[in-house]
Design a protein around this motif. Structure first.
Motif, PDB file in Angstrom:
ATOM      1  N   ASP A 131      17.576   2.087 -15.063  1.00 52.07           N
ATOM      2  CA  ASP A 131      17.192   3.501 -14.959  1.00 52.07           C
ATOM      3  C   ASP A 131      16.421   3.741 -13.660  1.00 52.07           C
ATOM      4  O   ASP A 131      16.689   4.691 -12.919  1.00 52.07           O
ATOM      5  CB  ASP A 131      16.291   3.899 -16.136  1.00 52.07           C
ATOM      6  N   ARG A 187      24.534   1.938 -25.568  1.00 46.81           N
ATOM      7  CA  ARG A 187      24.367   2.022 -24.110  1.00 46.81           C
ATOM      8  C   ARG A 187      25.494   2.812 -23.471  1.00 46.81           C
ATOM      9  O   ARG A 187      25.345   3.359 -22.392  1.00 46.81           O
ATOM     10  CB  ARG A 187      24.356   0.625 -23.484  1.00 46.81           C
ATOM     11  N   GLU A 201      14.990   9.526 -19.269  1.00 53.23           N
ATOM     12  CA  GLU A 201      14.923   8.067 -19.123  1.00 53.23           C
ATOM     13  C   GLU A 201      13.479   7.587 -19.219  1.00 53.23           C
ATOM     14  O   GLU A 201      13.156   6.640 -19.935  1.00 53.23           O
ATOM     15  CB  GLU A 201      15.513   7.648 -17.769  1.00 53.23           C
ATOM     16  N   ASP A 222      19.264   0.249 -27.452  1.00 55.37           N
ATOM     17  CA  ASP A 222      19.572  -0.440 -26.196  1.00 55.37           C
ATOM     18  C   ASP A 222      20.821  -1.301 -26.299  1.00 55.37           C
ATOM     19  O   ASP A 222      21.562  -1.457 -25.336  1.00 55.37           O
ATOM     20  CB  ASP A 222      18.391  -1.318 -25.776  1.00 55.37           C
ATOM     21  N   VAL A 276      17.495  -7.207 -22.801  1.00 53.99           N
ATOM     22  CA  VAL A 276      18.383  -6.063 -22.589  1.00 53.99           C
ATOM     23  C   VAL A 276      17.572  -4.783 -22.391  1.00 53.99           C
ATOM     24  O   VAL A 276      17.884  -3.950 -21.537  1.00 53.99           O
ATOM     25  CB  VAL A 276      19.350  -5.909 -23.782  1.00 53.99           C
ATOM     26  N   ASN A 301      17.620  -2.488 -19.093  1.00 56.18           N
ATOM     27  CA  ASN A 301      17.963  -1.071 -19.153  1.00 56.18           C
ATOM     28  C   ASN A 301      16.946  -0.228 -18.400  1.00 56.18           C
ATOM     29  O   ASN A 301      17.304   0.691 -17.655  1.00 56.18           O
ATOM     30  CB  ASN A 301      18.019  -0.592 -20.610  1.00 56.18           C
TER      31      ASN A 301
END
Lengths: 264, 105
Positions: free
Chosen positions: A53, B55, A139, B51, A45, A49
């Protein structure tokens, strides 16, 4: 479109935006390859992510490049319908993932560079680039933190993890110099306050990476020592890529080229 | 997966400890248990929690606690723990008339 391979050739700001966008797009593709293959579900995950980004940054940069170019090309046209020679990402991001340690070594090198770049670009005289960069800074700060945490843990971990982390760093290192190469186009943009001077951010990059490498009890590879398997890379900004890039693009572009206009 | 990846792939680590995650949705609320996750240490657990559980902007603050550090009531003790409160309605503030001037009670 007025060039072979579908490259964006003008105006200079569009060329610059494509360079930054391609770096983000191609690394997003590589990080996405980890999904379902990371050491733990949680890391799946996390990497997804980070990839999303980067994909978001690529979308904004390529969209903007298409607008500046003025031939009506969209983000999708630029992401999916150029030939390999028209992509201007650095070699670092197109290399295969290797093991998890090598992926983290690359992420450390790239996110440290990208954070410095975006911090500078947030003050660009080009308002769109400045806005994209300002959004991305938060980010990428997280990307750098994620890479830092893992490099330190693996480097300062077991003998096995230390050896793999060192090997990953050694493999990635020859590709880092290309991040800081500039050319007349970027020099001109820098003078206009649009682009970031890559030579300036290099020192800060070196300081941060060296700090992490030291904390991780790793040896920093020397620049004059390309590894046995890889020599120092260059040419990405001119569309010259390594073997890995063709396979990556085949996977990236397959669906769009096989089923033009497909949606879901 | 390429051959290089297949050969070098890090084997799954089944022994990462379990962490319980508590998320505060916004300022003024308490941290609420959101779920659990695996992580090698507390620092990484906090990042994984970010995460996995924030989110979609679910939180402004996260706590992670090693699952082994939590002492929980046992289902076997349910009756002695909780039943004695069942027949003591006087512990509820139901015998007061709420003044009209206090609308938010």
């Amino acid at each position: 479109m007025n060039s072979s391979f579908g490259a964006v050739v003008e105006p200079p700001t569009a060329v610059y935006a494509v360079r930054l966008g391609d770096d983000a797009l191609i690394l997003a593709q590589r990080l996405g390859e980890w999904i379902s293959r990371a050491p733990q579900l949680e890391e799946d995950v996390a990497l997804a992510n980070l990839a999303l980004d980067l994909l978001g940054q690529a979308r904004m940069l390529l969209t903007y490049a298409g607008e500046l170019e003025g031939f009506g090309r969209t983000e999708d046209d630029l992401a999916y319908l150029r030939d390999e020679r028209a992509y201007t990402n650095v070699h670092l991001v197109e290399q295969q993932n290797g093991d998890f340690a090598e992926t983290m070594a690359r992420l450390l090198a790239f996110s440290t560079y990208q954070l410095l770049l975006y911090e500078g670009l947030a003050r660009s005289t080009d308002e769109t680039l400045a806005a994209i960069a300002a959004k991305a800074v938060k980010e990428v700060a997280y990307h750098r933190d994620h890479a830092t945490q893992w490099v330190v843990r693996l480097g300062d971990g077991t003998p096995e993890s230390h050896a793999r982390m060192q090997a990953g760093l050694d493999r990635v290192w020859p590709f880092t110099a290309e991040l800081f190469e500039t050319d007349p186009l970027e020099k001109s943009l820098t003078e206009q306050g649009i682009a970031v001077d890559r030579t300036v951010i290099r020192q800060a990059w070196q300081e941060y990476v060296s700090g992490v490498v030291a904390e991780a009890t790793l040896d920093q590879p020397t620049e004059s020592k390309p590894t046995e398997t890889r020599s120092a890379a260059r040419g990405g900004r001119q569309g010259i890529h390594s073997e890995a890039m063709g396979y990556l693009l085949a996977e990236l572009q397959h669906l769009v080229r096989s089923h033009p206009g497909a949606t879901w | 997966m390429s051959l290089v990846n297949a050969v070098n792939a890090v084997p799954p680590e089944p022994d990462w400890p379990l962490w319980e995650v508590f998320v505060r949705a916004r300022r003024g609320l308490s941290h609420v248990h959101a779920g659990s996750l695996h992580a090698p240490d507390a620092t990484m657990a906090l990042r994984n929690a970010r995460d996995l559980y924030t989110r979609r902007q679910e939180g402004v603050s996260i706590w992670v606690v090693a699952a082994t550090a939590i002492t929980a009531s046992s289902p076997d003790e349910k009756d002695p723990f909780f039943d004695p409160a069942a027949d003591k309605p006087y512990r509820h503030p139901t015998f007061y008339d709420v003044p009209k001037e206090a609308p938010h009670l």
